[in-house]
Write a protein that holds these residues in place. Sequence first.
Motif, short mmCIF file in Angstrom:
data_model
loop_
_atom_site.label_atom_id
_atom_site.label_comp_id
_atom_site.label_asym_id
_atom_site.label_seq_id
_atom_site.Cartn_x
_atom_site.Cartn_y
_atom_site.Cartn_z
N ALA A 180 23.12 91.73 -8.19
CA ALA A 180 23.32 90.38 -8.72
C ALA A 180 24.71 89.84 -8.36
O ALA A 180 24.87 88.65 -8.07
N ALA A 181 25.72 90.72 -8.38
CA ALA A 181 27.09 90.30 -8.07
C ALA A 181 27.20 89.83 -6.62
O ALA A 181 27.97 88.91 -6.32
N ARG A 182 26.43 90.44 -5.74
CA ARG A 182 26.44 90.01 -4.33
C ARG A 182 25.96 88.57 -4.20
O ARG A 182 26.46 87.82 -3.36
N ARG A 183 24.97 88.23 -5.00
CA ARG A 183 24.36 86.90 -4.89
C ARG A 183 25.12 85.85 -5.69
O ARG A 183 24.83 84.65 -5.56
N ASN A 184 26.05 86.28 -6.52
CA ASN A 184 26.77 85.35 -7.38
C ASN A 184 27.96 84.77 -6.64
O ASN A 184 29.06 85.32 -6.66
N ARG A 185 27.75 83.65 -5.99
CA ARG A 185 28.79 83.01 -5.19
C ARG A 185 29.10 81.62 -5.74
O ARG A 185 28.43 81.15 -6.66
N VAL A 186 30.12 81.00 -5.15
CA VAL A 186 30.40 79.62 -5.49
C VAL A 186 29.17 78.78 -5.15
O VAL A 186 28.67 78.85 -4.03
N PRO A 187 28.63 78.03 -6.11
CA PRO A 187 27.41 77.25 -5.83
C PRO A 187 27.59 76.32 -4.63
O PRO A 187 28.67 75.75 -4.42
N ILE A 188 26.53 76.20 -3.84
CA ILE A 188 26.57 75.34 -2.66
C ILE A 188 26.93 73.90 -3.04
O ILE A 188 27.65 73.22 -2.31
N THR A 189 26.45 73.45 -4.20
CA THR A 189 26.76 72.09 -4.65
C THR A 189 28.26 71.89 -4.80
O THR A 189 28.81 70.84 -4.42
N ILE A 190 28.94 72.89 -5.35
CA ILE A 190 30.39 72.80 -5.53
C ILE A 190 31.09 72.75 -4.17
O ILE A 190 32.03 71.97 -3.96
N LEU A 191 30.63 73.58 -3.22
CA LEU A 191 31.22 73.56 -1.88
C LEU A 191 31.02 72.21 -1.20
O LEU A 191 31.94 71.68 -0.56
N MET A 192 29.83 71.63 -1.37
CA MET A 192 29.57 70.31 -0.78
C MET A 192 30.50 69.26 -1.38
O MET A 192 31.08 68.44 -0.66
N MET A 193 30.65 69.30 -2.72
CA MET A 193 31.55 68.35 -3.39
C MET A 193 32.98 68.56 -2.91
O MET A 193 33.74 67.59 -2.71
N LEU A 194 33.35 69.81 -2.70
CA LEU A 194 34.70 70.14 -2.25
C LEU A 194 34.95 69.58 -0.85
O LEU A 194 35.99 68.96 -0.59
#
Length: 263
Positions: A180-194
């Motif tokens: 689960a920790a491997r898959r727990n990344r910064v959400p793509i939505t947040i990266l797009m907003m960034l």
Amino acid sequence: MKVVYHFPAGLVALVLVLSTLVSIEIGHRLGRRWVARGHKHGEEEEATSLVKTTVMGLLGLLLAFSFSFSAERYDDRLKINWREANAIDTAYLRSAALTDGARVRVRQLFRQYIEARIEYATTPATDDRLVAIDVESERLQTELWHAAVDEAHRDPKDLTIALLLQSLNEVIDVAAEQRAARRNRVPITILMMLFVSTLFASALVGFSTKLKAVRNLPVWVIFAALVGIVIFTILDLDRPRQGLIRVDVDALLSVRAHMLRNE
């Protein structure tokens, strides 16, 4: 946008830095055209400054939030690695209470399992072998569990077997947490907003220089480079098996060394 994770963090950051410089240039040119058309500057400048301050504040907030999120997840992965190593080592030590035949079999399975977990911990998330490694880990977990259960059936009152089963249960649980920790990344939505906020803020930085015909390239480059470095760090922290900042596997290597000493 998930394709972002298939490229090196440095490459993504470099593309963003170049895009930032292009956005600043576009903003500057639009501003120069605005001035050339004879628009007044008084209240207009105040409005532009207010919008730029607001957007830059939003960008700073997103950068801080994303960095905090990545750093927290990195710390979680590091802790899970140590917990997994401790769980495996404890279960391995408790297997000493098994009968000779079962002990040899279980310890052999543990040595295979630690190798599988080390490989899992060092394989990048984009590597096609990761699924096969995970399947192999689950197979070894099942064999270890069945071997311990067989011993428990042989002597249901043996407390040491119960403790071994408890340890194996923790080994399996921590492996699931690791997955689960491997898959727990910064959400793509947040990266797009960034990314979008960075480009908008950059365009406003360029637009705010519309009264100056000469470009302040050193300042532009410093701004783009600083944003790029922060975003590179965010992405790199989010890729603990393929970037510069990696979650070490020293704990698992120590457990393997312990097993080899006790063969």
